[in-house]
Write an enzyme that holds these catalytic residues in place. Structure first.
Site, PDB file in Angstrom:
ATOM      1  CD  GLU A 175      -2.644   1.436   2.389  1.00 43.74           C
ATOM      2  OE1 GLU A 175      -2.455   0.675   3.332  1.00 43.74           O
ATOM      3  OE2 GLU A 175      -3.603   2.186   2.498  1.00 43.74           O
ATOM      4  CE  LYS A 217      -5.781  -0.003   1.480  1.00 44.42           C
ATOM      5  NZ  LYS A 217      -6.691  -0.915   2.842  1.00 44.42           N
TER       6      LYS A 217
HETATM    7  P1  13P Z   1      -9.249   4.393   3.922  1.00 43.12           P
HETATM    8  O1  13P Z   1      -9.797   3.571   2.757  1.00 43.12           O
HETATM    9  O2  13P Z   1      -9.790   4.840   5.148  1.00 43.12           O
HETATM   10  O3  13P Z   1      -8.231   5.308   3.367  1.00 43.12           O
HETATM   11  O4  13P Z   1      -8.142   3.308   4.788  1.00 43.12           O
HETATM   12  C1  13P Z   1      -7.497   2.239   4.093  1.00 43.12           C
HETATM   13  C2  13P Z   1      -6.472   1.747   4.776  1.00 43.12           C
HETATM   14  O5  13P Z   1      -6.401   0.506   4.892  1.00 43.12           O
HETATM   15  C3  13P Z   1      -5.334   2.777   5.245  1.00 43.12           C
HETATM   16  O6  13P Z   1      -4.285   2.091   5.441  1.00 43.12           O
END
Ligand code: 13P
Length: 338
Positions: A175, A217
């Site tokens: 991510e 992600k």
């Molecule tokens: P949000 O969808 O609230 O941005 O959170 C996703 C997430 O896992 C952040 O690490």
């Protein structure tokens, strides 16, 4: 080992389904609970998790849930450990393994901690029933950031994390979050996302991470939250697809967006538009939202037991609308339906 990874991918890449990120740290969960006037304790955080994780019918739309360490050992209102609640519904439990942000290089930027002892922690998390992991790196957009140094550092650490995960039989969710905060244009966001994703995939390749056993992600390509004029749904979808096509290898099985401060409706509309552009997408493209899936439920719940059914309905409705969006079947008027 790779058989195990492949099975997890199979269980998490399912048409019409996505991932719930319910892995807020204690600090973030405390902020969320404060927004409804509820004090954050281990018990209130358990109650909050219970709203989502025990919601009847969510398994129709959710195939994986990212948990926070504390939740692994907590039980639902029915007395069942949360990872078991999920597995019994065919949902894959996962775990946030990064240990949050720390100042980087004495600048305004932050890097992500958590590589030390990661392998040992994964073995513990495996015993608790989790099969995939998440690590979040962040990049802020301003005149001087993100710096090349941070882009390289985060790419390196994400790759190391992904490698260690795969060695321990965990599918890594990678991510790299380009933050929405600021006044920047969509163009600036596009450039940063492209640079960041290129660096991340270069590093994953150098580290010999098995790309077809990993999930990305990313952030969508979007205008800054405080920008003077913000790009519309169509442009966000087009730019996002363009950026991903330029940087993400086709063998990656799944891209699951974060919502990153978009409203629940925006996050759904953008995902839906991505699927109605008529573009050929080589990967499965879905969601891994935290706020955009949980906020309506949090507001409906208000920390009260009598509101649990209402809150669970709000959560499952959001999950359903996002599920429809992954198939390009969401319509704005559905927001007003029961
Ligand atoms: P949000 O969808 O609230 O941005 O959170 C996703 C997430 O896992 C952040 O690490």
């Amino acid at each position: 080992m790779s058989q195990e990874l492949k099975q997890t991918i199979k269980d998490m890449v399912i048409v019409g389904k996505g991932i719930l990120a319910a892995d807020e740290s204690v600090k973030t969960a405390t902020k969320r609970l404060a927004s409804i006037g509820v004090e954050s304790t281990e018990e209130t955080r358990r109650q909050y998790r219970n709203v989502m994780l025990a919601a009847p019918g969510m398994e129709k739309y959710i195939c994986g849930v990212i948990l926070y360490e504390e939740t692994l050992h907590q039980k639902s209102n029915d007395g069942i450990l949360f990872p078991e609640v999920l597995s019994s519904k065919g949902i894959v439990p996962g775990i946030k393994v990064d240990e949050g942000l720390a100042d980087f290089d004495s600048s305004a930027e932050q890097y992500t901690r958590g590589l030390d002892g990661l392998g040992d922690r994964l073995e513990k998390y495996k015993e608790a029933g989790t099969r995939f992991a998440k690590w979040r790196a962040v990049y802020s957009i301003s005149e001087n950031t993100p710096t090349e140094k941070l882009i390289q550092r985060n790419a390196h650490d994400l790759a190391k994390y992904a490698k260690i995960c795969q060695q321990h039989g965990f599918v890594p969710i990678v991510e790299p979050e380009v933050l929405i905060d600021g006044t920047h244009s969509i163009d600036a966001c596009h450039k940063v996302n492209e640079k960041v994703l290129r660096a991340v995939f270069d590093a994953l390749n150098k580290e010999n991470v098995i790309i077809d056993c990993a999930i990305l992600k990313p952030s969508m390509v979007i205008s800054g939250k405080e920008a003077n004029s913000r790009a519309g749904v169509d442009e966000v979808a087009r730019r996002t697809v363009k950026c991903l096509k330029a940087t993400v290898p086709e063998e990656l099985p799944s891209i699951n967006f974060l919502s990153g401060g978009q409203t629940p409706q925006e996050a759904t509309a953008h995902l839906n538009r991505i699927h109605t552009l008529g573009e050929d997408l080589p990967w499965y493209v879905s969601f891994s939202y935290a706020r955009a899936l949980q906020d309506p439920a949090l507001k409906a719940w208000q920390g009260k037991d009598e509101n649990i059914p209402k809150a669970q309905k709000a959560f499952v409705k959001r999950a359903k609308l996002n599920s429809l969006a992954t198939m390009g079947k969401y319509k704005e008027e559905m927001e007003n339906e029961e």
